[in-house]
Design a protein around this motif. Structure first.
Motif, mmCIF file in Angstrom:
data_model
loop_
_atom_site.group_PDB
_atom_site.id
_atom_site.type_symbol
_atom_site.label_atom_id
_atom_site.label_comp_id
_atom_site.label_asym_id
_atom_site.label_seq_id
_atom_site.Cartn_x
_atom_site.Cartn_y
_atom_site.Cartn_z
ATOM 1 N N GLY A 186 15.021 23.862 3.054
ATOM 2 C CA GLY A 186 14.124 23.531 1.967
ATOM 3 C C GLY A 186 13.381 22.242 2.257
ATOM 4 N N LEU A 187 12.225 22.073 1.629
ATOM 5 C CA LEU A 187 11.386 20.890 1.817
ATOM 6 C C LEU A 187 11.455 20.002 0.586
ATOM 7 N N ASP A 188 11.595 18.701 0.805
ATOM 8 C CA ASP A 188 11.504 17.742 -0.284
ATOM 9 C C ASP A 188 10.107 17.149 -0.388
ATOM 10 N N MET A 189 9.416 17.015 0.752
ATOM 11 C CA MET A 189 8.107 16.370 0.740
ATOM 12 C C MET A 189 7.268 16.864 1.914
ATOM 13 N N ILE A 190 5.950 16.953 1.683
ATOM 14 C CA ILE A 190 4.985 17.238 2.746
ATOM 15 C C ILE A 190 4.015 16.069 2.811
ATOM 16 N N ILE A 191 3.844 15.513 4.005
ATOM 17 C CA ILE A 191 2.932 14.395 4.214
ATOM 18 C C ILE A 191 1.913 14.789 5.273
ATOM 19 N N GLY A 192 0.628 14.469 5.040
ATOM 20 C CA GLY A 192 -0.382 14.748 6.057
ATOM 21 C C GLY A 192 -1.761 14.896 5.462
ATOM 22 N N ASP A 193 -2.697 15.253 6.332
ATOM 23 C CA ASP A 193 -4.059 15.489 5.848
ATOM 24 C C ASP A 193 -4.258 16.939 5.415
ATOM 25 N N MET A 194 -3.189 17.727 5.471
ATOM 26 C CA MET A 194 -3.122 19.085 4.905
ATOM 27 C C MET A 194 -4.033 20.084 5.604
ATOM 28 N N ASP A 195 -4.371 19.830 6.862
ATOM 29 C CA ASP A 195 -5.278 20.747 7.553
ATOM 30 C C ASP A 195 -4.539 21.819 8.346
ATOM 31 N N SER A 196 -3.264 21.616 8.641
ATOM 32 C CA SER A 196 -2.549 22.593 9.470
ATOM 33 C C SER A 196 -1.272 23.094 8.824
ATOM 34 N N VAL A 235 -0.809 12.956 0.387
ATOM 35 C CA VAL A 235 -2.003 13.203 1.183
ATOM 36 C C VAL A 235 -2.379 11.941 1.956
ATOM 37 N N HIS A 236 -2.479 12.075 3.272
ATOM 38 C CA HIS A 236 -2.910 10.960 4.124
ATOM 39 C C HIS A 236 -4.419 10.786 3.971
ATOM 40 N N GLY A 255 0.798 -1.222 0.000
ATOM 41 C CA GLY A 255 0.000 0.000 0.000
ATOM 42 C C GLY A 255 0.830 1.271 0.000
ATOM 43 N N THR A 256 2.150 1.145 0.107
ATOM 44 C CA THR A 256 3.002 2.333 0.063
ATOM 45 C C THR A 256 3.023 2.887 -1.355
ATOM 46 N N PRO A 257 2.718 4.159 -1.537
ATOM 47 C CA PRO A 257 2.632 4.706 -2.900
ATOM 48 C C PRO A 257 4.009 4.959 -3.515
ATOM 49 N N ASP A 258 4.036 5.039 -4.840
ATOM 50 C CA ASP A 258 5.253 5.442 -5.544
ATOM 51 C C ASP A 258 5.399 6.957 -5.451
ATOM 52 N N ARG A 318 -8.554 20.628 -0.507
ATOM 53 C CA ARG A 318 -7.816 21.877 -0.303
ATOM 54 C C ARG A 318 -6.737 22.050 -1.367
ATOM 55 N N LEU A 319 -6.079 20.958 -1.726
ATOM 56 C CA LEU A 319 -5.042 21.051 -2.761
ATOM 57 C C LEU A 319 -5.651 21.447 -4.097
ATOM 58 N N ARG A 320 -6.857 20.979 -4.378
ATOM 59 C CA ARG A 320 -7.524 21.370 -5.624
ATOM 60 C C ARG A 320 -7.827 22.863 -5.621
ATOM 61 N N GLU A 321 -8.269 23.377 -4.477
ATOM 62 C CA GLU A 321 -8.565 24.813 -4.384
ATOM 63 C C GLU A 321 -7.317 25.649 -4.616
ATOM 64 N N LEU A 322 -6.163 25.124 -4.204
ATOM 65 C CA LEU A 322 -4.901 25.849 -4.394
ATOM 66 C C LEU A 322 -4.284 25.586 -5.762
ATOM 67 N N GLY A 323 -4.847 24.629 -6.504
ATOM 68 C CA GLY A 323 -4.321 24.315 -7.833
ATOM 69 C C GLY A 323 -3.050 23.496 -7.811
ATOM 70 N N VAL A 324 -2.848 22.694 -6.749
ATOM 71 C CA VAL A 324 -1.613 21.911 -6.645
ATOM 72 C C VAL A 324 -1.914 20.417 -6.475
ATOM 73 N N ALA A 325 -3.107 19.989 -6.874
ATOM 74 C CA ALA A 325 -3.513 18.605 -6.633
ATOM 75 C C ALA A 325 -3.078 17.637 -7.726
ATOM 76 N N ASP A 326 -2.669 18.149 -8.885
ATOM 77 C CA ASP A 326 -2.421 17.274 -10.032
ATOM 78 C C ASP A 326 -1.343 16.233 -9.767
ATOM 79 N N GLU A 327 -0.264 16.629 -9.099
ATOM 80 C CA GLU A 327 0.840 15.704 -8.870
ATOM 81 C C GLU A 327 0.867 15.153 -7.447
ATOM 82 N N ALA A 328 -0.166 15.440 -6.659
ATOM 83 C CA ALA A 328 -0.215 14.930 -5.289
ATOM 84 C C ALA A 328 -0.475 13.423 -5.296
ATOM 85 N N VAL A 329 0.045 12.757 -4.287
ATOM 86 C CA VAL A 329 -0.057 11.304 -4.163
ATOM 87 C C VAL A 329 -0.901 10.961 -2.949
ATOM 88 N N LEU A 330 -1.786 9.960 -3.074
ATOM 89 C CA LEU A 330 -2.596 9.502 -1.949
ATOM 90 C C LEU A 330 -1.909 8.347 -1.228
#
Length: 394
Positions: free
Chosen positions: A215-225, A239-240, A159-162, A252-264
């Protein structure tokens, strides 16, 4: 009625959201049972005049550290004010609290609670210590339930995503906005500078990384905070999600326009858990954790049954996992600035001794000495008094 404290009410049912709006002197109005250490430290940073809690700041489940931190910081804490507190106040209106714990607004009595002074806090903690055995039993049950639900992920990484961020044979730094995260990021500067780890921010930990100048390489979470600033950066977004595929953070990522390359990443447990599991599955050589939960008290302090997942996750990645405090105590820069200076001075002294032992070197030192004498004489002459001319004084 004698006022104990007064100010403008700032209301928030979620403490971490409320603290973003607080300014010094405000009255923080919360509904937070068992105030944890992280929430209390964040409140202290904002310097409110008082914290009014509709719930019990210490319920008796376990001896949580939050109330003591608030009281020791000189912040008035009024406890167990009831649900009428949240309904009877409007955000921004003036509030007055008296020494008996009575809350007044627009001339009316809104609620009545207990003012938590140091003796009251200690009494509540003493009662809570007696409840630890029940919490240990519940923790063990939740641990077994999580192990059954996520055995494939825990044991085989199913279940670990690429992801596009490469972690193979690299150090990975996972930052959670938790216990002493700011201090740990400061002490890890030499480690970060010399090892260039992959840096993962877990929800609000992403902003902690940026605030520290990294600098950040990755952000992981439910993106609420996590802030819009961090999400709009160059970091890869994971996205968790719930196990059934629902992912509120993706909206929220869709509203910001950054959801296209996000991983679940659908999984039970917490976002810090899946960050560790992802780093381990992708071949990290070492995982350094900042602000994460590492002790039983910290697991309980999080205030939810799901923290048992973090216990199992730490067992799963234990061979690679290092707490930031351990790194800061054991790790030292290979060569410090002072050591470099001392090495350069020692080298120059050795060169001077070697030159002095040769005729040519002695001649060189004599010439340099003569030049220094000439330079000193010229410099001294600039400040010598000139003789008085015959025409002066006539």
């Amino acid at each position: 009625m004698s006022a104990l404290v007064s100010g403008r009410a700032r209301i928030g049912r979620r403490t971490k959201d409320l603290t973003k709006r607080l300014v010094p002197g405000d009255i923080a109005v919360i509904d937070h049972e068992d105030i944890d250490r992280v929430a209390a430290e964040t409140l202290v940073e904002k310097k409110p005049a008082a914290v009014l809690n509709a719930a019990r700041s210490t319920s008796g489940r376990y001896p949580n550290a939050g109330p003591r931190i608030l009281v020791e910081a000189g912040i008035v804490l009024v406890d167990d004010l009831g649900p009428e507190l949240m309904d009877g106040l409007a955000d921004g209106e003036p509030v007055l609290v008296d020494a008996d714990g009575i809350v007044m607004a627009h001339g009316d009595r809104i609620a009545h609670g207990e003012v938590m002074d140091p003796p009251a806090v200690e009494a509540a903690l003493e009662v809570a210590r007696a409840g630890l055995s029940d919490q240990l039993e519940a923790f063990a049950v939740n641990t077994m339930q999580y192990m059954i639900k996520e055995k494939d992920l825990l044991l085989d990484g199913v279940g670990t995503p690429d992801v596009r961020t490469s972690m193979r044979d690299r150090a990975v730094l996972i930052v959670v906005r938790g216990y002493h995260y700011k201090e740990d990021l400061v002490t890890l500067r030499p480690f970060i500078r010399e090892n260039r780890p992959v840096i993962i921010g877990v929800d609000g930990g992403a902003d902690a990384v940026l605030d520290a100048g990294y600098g950040l390489d990755m952000i992981i979470g439910d993106m609420d905070s996590v802030s819009d600033r961090a999400l709009r950066g160059t970091a890869e977004l994971v996205v968790h999600a719930y196990r059934d595929g629902r992912a509120p953070g993706m909206e929220r990522l869709r509203e910001l326009g950054v959801a296209d390359e996000a991983v679940l990443f659908p999984a039970f447990g917490t976002s810090e858990d899946i960050a560790m599991l992802l780093a381990d599955e992708k071949g990290a050589s070492v995982i350094v954790a900042v602000g994460t939960h590492g002790t039983l008290e910290e697991f309980l302090d999080k205030g939810r049954a799901g923290m048992s997942s973090t216990f199992l996750t730490r067992l799963r990645v234990g061979s690679k996992l290092v707490d930031a405090k351990g790194v800061s105590r054991l790790y030292r820069q290979r060569i410090s600035t002072l050591q470099l200076v001392l090495l350069a001075v020692a080298g120059l002294l050795a060169l001077a001794v070697a030159l002095w032992a040769t005729p040519g070197g002695q001649a060189l030192f004599q010439i340099l000495g003569a030049r220094m004498d000439d330079l000193l004489s010229w410099f001294t002459s600039l400040f010598a008094a000139y003789p008085e001319s015959p025409s002066e004084g006539v």
